[in-house]
Design an enzyme around this catalytic site. Sequence first.
Site, mmCIF file in Angstrom:
data_model
loop_
_atom_site.group_PDB
_atom_site.id
_atom_site.type_symbol
_atom_site.label_atom_id
_atom_site.label_comp_id
_atom_site.label_asym_id
_atom_site.label_seq_id
_atom_site.Cartn_x
_atom_site.Cartn_y
_atom_site.Cartn_z
ATOM 1 N N GLU A 253 0.836 -1.212 0.000
ATOM 2 C CA GLU A 253 0.000 0.000 0.000
ATOM 3 C C GLU A 253 0.866 1.255 0.000
ATOM 4 O O GLU A 253 0.527 2.257 -0.634
ATOM 5 C CB GLU A 253 -0.967 0.007 1.191
ATOM 6 C CG GLU A 253 -1.863 -1.242 1.305
ATOM 7 C CD GLU A 253 -2.549 -1.654 0.019
ATOM 8 O OE1 GLU A 253 -2.831 -0.784 -0.829
ATOM 9 O OE2 GLU A 253 -2.805 -2.876 -0.156
ATOM 10 N N TYR B 134 -1.577 -7.978 -11.079
ATOM 11 C CA TYR B 134 -0.610 -7.967 -9.971
ATOM 12 C C TYR B 134 0.680 -8.686 -10.359
ATOM 13 O O TYR B 134 1.754 -8.087 -10.412
ATOM 14 C CB TYR B 134 -1.217 -8.641 -8.733
ATOM 15 C CG TYR B 134 -2.246 -7.803 -8.000
ATOM 16 C CD1 TYR B 134 -3.526 -7.644 -8.524
ATOM 17 C CD2 TYR B 134 -1.947 -7.180 -6.794
ATOM 18 C CE1 TYR B 134 -4.480 -6.878 -7.862
ATOM 19 C CE2 TYR B 134 -2.896 -6.414 -6.121
ATOM 20 C CZ TYR B 134 -4.159 -6.269 -6.664
ATOM 21 O OH TYR B 134 -5.097 -5.511 -6.008
HETATM 22 N N1 TRP Z 1 -5.766 -1.328 -4.771
HETATM 23 C C1 TRP Z 1 -6.021 -2.357 -3.788
HETATM 24 C C2 TRP Z 1 -4.652 -3.002 -3.526
HETATM 25 O O1 TRP Z 1 -3.905 -2.526 -2.790
HETATM 26 C C3 TRP Z 1 -7.027 -3.375 -4.212
HETATM 27 C C4 TRP Z 1 -8.420 -2.841 -4.341
HETATM 28 C C5 TRP Z 1 -9.085 -2.513 -5.475
HETATM 29 C C6 TRP Z 1 -9.334 -2.584 -3.283
HETATM 30 N N2 TRP Z 1 -10.326 -2.044 -5.195
HETATM 31 C C7 TRP Z 1 -10.501 -2.096 -3.860
HETATM 32 C C8 TRP Z 1 -9.255 -2.718 -1.914
HETATM 33 C C9 TRP Z 1 -11.579 -1.716 -3.083
HETATM 34 C C10 TRP Z 1 -10.341 -2.363 -1.142
HETATM 35 C C11 TRP Z 1 -11.488 -1.862 -1.721
HETATM 36 O O2 TRP Z 1 -4.236 -3.924 -4.159
HETATM 37 ZN ZN ZN Z 2 -2.428 -2.894 -4.846
#
Ligand code: TRP
Ligand code: ZN
Length: 492
Positions: free
Chosen positions: A341, A414
Amino acid sequence: MNGSRLTVKLPLLPRLAVLGLLALTASGWSVAAGGAASSPAPTLGDALFPGLGQLGLDVQHYDVALSVDRPGTAELRGVVTLTLGSTRLLPTIRLDFTGPEVGAVRWNGQPVPFVVEAGAQKLTVTPPASLRPGETARLTVEYGGRAGTVTDPDLGLDLGWEGVLEAGTNYTLSEPHGAHSFLPSNDHPADTATFTTRLTVPAGFTAAASGVEDLIAEGAEARAGRHTFVFHQARPIPTYALGLHIGHLERVESPAVPVGPGGAPVVRRDYFPMGTPDRVRAAYRRTDEMLRALSGWFGPYPFAAYGVAVLPPQVDVPALETATLSTMPVESSNEQVALHELAHQWFGNAVPLRRWADVWLNEGFATYAELLWTEAQGGDGPAMVRRWYARLQSRGTRPLVAATQEELFDSTAYQRGALTLHALRLAVGDAAFRDFLHTYTARFSGGSSSNNAVDTADFLALVRERVGAAGEAAVRPWVFDVGLPPLPVGEK
Ligand code: TRP
Ligand code: ZN
């Protein structure tokens, strides 16, 4: 538009004479209805979210004032003022919004007509005169009631404004398109903006938001039985990255870390629900080291603050990289997710997407950061790379650019995204790879207008520019091939 439910709203005027109101109805409403119904303003045209945003609209700043009287419920009241610019002539402003009921809309302080299209999740406003390129205007929206919902079919989550009644907690979880459940907005990462956020909560509750807390402003706003917390997010971010938290939270400060531009100090603060056990907090003890390690690879940390807000234990959701303040469930409170994050602060938050199909530029880069951190710890990097590869072998894969909403957050985004960067690094070496990453973050971050966002073509063009044909040849199969390219081999 077809089949959408139209709710017609007039500006909430002070108890005007009925005749005055009717006059406004006659002149104002017909313009709004005609404009909205016959030729709705074009959206941003995102292939995966064709309804989102407005073409030519550039929201520069959101001044967000939200009041929550009963934390944990869906109720909120908002007064939001958007500073609008445009890149084309805009006769109407068509924001994304499915939030609480709108009571009033003002254009540079004057009431103006508006239309709520519940089906289309839009709030359309007709200004007294078209907004012209180069002009700015202030658009104020007042609303109150229950937050709207934006359901994400893929993640199986309700996105946006969330509440946990037992914990007396509210928070936002908006990626990709949940922000308009509580915020009238141009809800697409190609239109980033700065934010001032004022959260008013009952005494005894704590509120937190993306940005740096403004204690002086708070002092001026204190009122009996309530407290207003104020935050400045001074560098532009996507709407989905706005993080808001209300609850019985403990704010823990740590020494600032000199990893901003030119070694500028980055404010360090974390928020934990009261009573959060040490084993959960332990995941965040090395944030300072992570900031130093990642800024070495990526360039200066882009924002003025960093930390996490941990969610109450009842909540079972994925972690989200909300700007300057990652939102961390208890279940994800480990170093790997914390690092992931943090990496998104560069990739996604400072360097925003031009279109959702290229979300691998967020997820692949943040996943790759996990390898850089593992190596820095003396961990087994090659084993991590092999795990990524095995996952793609077992789950199947696709070219990097996503073709559907369902593909957005799959293992290709990913792990294949991460392996694309690995292939690049092995082809050009660590020094050139680091130079590439620094240039990428510097070039594509920082602005509030849409030309600062990034897409896969920008990525490939920069590979060509910085590391030449060898780098490009290494990444192309990873970007374009239908099948899985061979595992890149090398020292790492
Ligand atoms: N971007 C988040 C990650 O760190 C994944 C994610 C996408 C997400 N949409 C979300 C997390 C909505 C919580 C709620 O990989
Ligand atoms: Zn992410």
